[in-house]
Scaffold this active site. Structure first.
Site, PDB file in Angstrom:
ATOM      1  N   ASP A 148      38.394  37.431  39.082  1.00 22.23           N
ATOM      2  CA  ASP A 148      37.438  36.799  38.182  1.00 22.23           C
ATOM      3  C   ASP A 148      38.155  36.262  36.948  1.00 22.23           C
ATOM      4  O   ASP A 148      39.177  36.817  36.521  1.00 22.23           O
ATOM      5  CB  ASP A 148      36.373  37.807  37.735  1.00 22.23           C
ATOM      6  CG  ASP A 148      35.411  38.181  38.852  1.00 22.23           C
ATOM      7  OD1 ASP A 148      35.421  37.505  39.894  1.00 22.23           O
ATOM      8  OD2 ASP A 148      34.653  39.156  38.683  1.00 22.23           O
ATOM      9  N   LYS A 149      37.607  35.225  36.373  1.00 25.36           N
ATOM     10  CA  LYS A 149      38.218  34.600  35.194  1.00 25.36           C
ATOM     11  C   LYS A 149      38.469  35.617  34.080  1.00 25.36           C
ATOM     12  O   LYS A 149      39.526  35.624  33.450  1.00 25.36           O
ATOM     13  CB  LYS A 149      37.319  33.462  34.687  1.00 25.36           C
ATOM     14  CG  LYS A 149      37.858  32.780  33.435  1.00 25.36           C
ATOM     15  CD  LYS A 149      36.933  31.648  32.996  1.00 25.36           C
ATOM     16  CE  LYS A 149      37.462  30.981  31.720  1.00 25.36           C
ATOM     17  NZ  LYS A 149      36.582  29.856  31.287  1.00 25.36           N
TER      18      LYS A 149
END
Length: 281
Positions: A148-149
């Site tokens: 995930d970012k």
């Protein structure tokens, strides 16, 4: 992802990790040598089929489905397109993330806030920096999994088409073990355990948030272990996802009342502790 071949036609079984992924994204993940134009042409002419039915590039796949595609020779496929040129700052950013390199792989330390891949309004990402590792006329390194970012952590990058296929097979077949560390709010009563809570996309969030759905959700299991604790305020936990649902670890920890520190999306205001604790996830 499992593969069988008959009369040159290739058949793949959609793995749990690929549940819900678009057909064109599946190709980019597992057969990056097949470009979008080829996927679109195969779909338009009925050469790509899902469970025997014609499919479109934007169709969503479901774990367990059978994907039939035409025969192909990855060795003769065109190389993935490259950026024209990276800036010196971008090259420095890419090399600063390197933990280790071998002939087959590059191991990167992805910082929080940097996306793994591009998307809508996402222009800075790890995938866009991989040209920094191209040597001469050699192949462009490829992603084989994602983070995930907002998650920091180790990313394994394949340096060659052969290693990309091998690594992808390990991740898709879940023979690659993934372990995550996280700081969570509070301390779980049981020092170790298994969270078995099916997950589904939460209505009204555009698929951007998951929630526990015991009736219609996809199976999701996470093994956890408390490594250390800070009184009753927070705990350092080791998390091992046994399935690969979107935001699984975040949703599961929030579901048992111990959201990951800084994860306001799933833990609300309670996910942020006061004092000098970072507000990043």
């Amino acid at each position: 992802m499992t593969l069988s071949e008959k009369a040159g036609v290739r058949q793949f079984t959609v793995a749990d990790d690929d549940d819900g992924i678009r057909l064109d994204r599946w190709f980019k993940r597992h057969l990056p040598q097949v470009g979008f134009a080829t996927v679109a042409r195969w779909a338009r002419t009925g050469q790509v089929r899902v469970d025997g039915a014609r499919a479109k590039p934007d169709d969503r796949l479901v774990a367990g489905q059978t994907l039939r595609i035409p025969p192909g020779n990855p060795a003769k496929a065109k190389a993935a397109p490259r950026k024209t040129e990276l800036t010196e700052d971008e090259r420095a950013q890419a090399h600063a993330m390197v933990i280790a390199q071998t002939n087959a792989a590059i191991v990167l330390n992805k910082p929080p806030g940097l996306a793994t891949q591009g998307g809508s309004k996402t222009y800075s990402h790890v995938d866009g920096l991989l040209d920094a590792f191209v040597e001469g006329d050699g192949p462009r390194p490829r992603l084989v999994h994602r983070l995930d970012k907002d998650t920091s952590g180790v990313l394994l990058i394949a340096r060659t088409p052969g290693s990309a296929a091998a690594f992808s097979k390990r991740f898709a077949g879940r023979s690659a073990k993934k372990v995550y560390w996280a700081l969570v709010v509070g301390v779980p009563e049981e020092r170790m355990g298994l969270i078995d809570a099916p997950l589904a996309k939460q209505p009204g969030t555009g698929g951007e948030k998951m929630h526990v759905d015991t009736e219609g959700g996809q199976p999701a299991k996470t093994r956890y272990r408390v490594v250390e604790r800070a009184g009753q305020k927070a705990a350092w936990v080791e998390l091992e996802p046994l399935t690969g649902r979107t935001h699984q670890l975040r949703a599961h920890m929030a579901a048992i009342g111990h959201p990951i520190l800084g994860d306001g999306k799933y833990g609300g205001q309670e996910a942020f502790l006061t004092g000098s604790v970072s507000r990043k996830m």
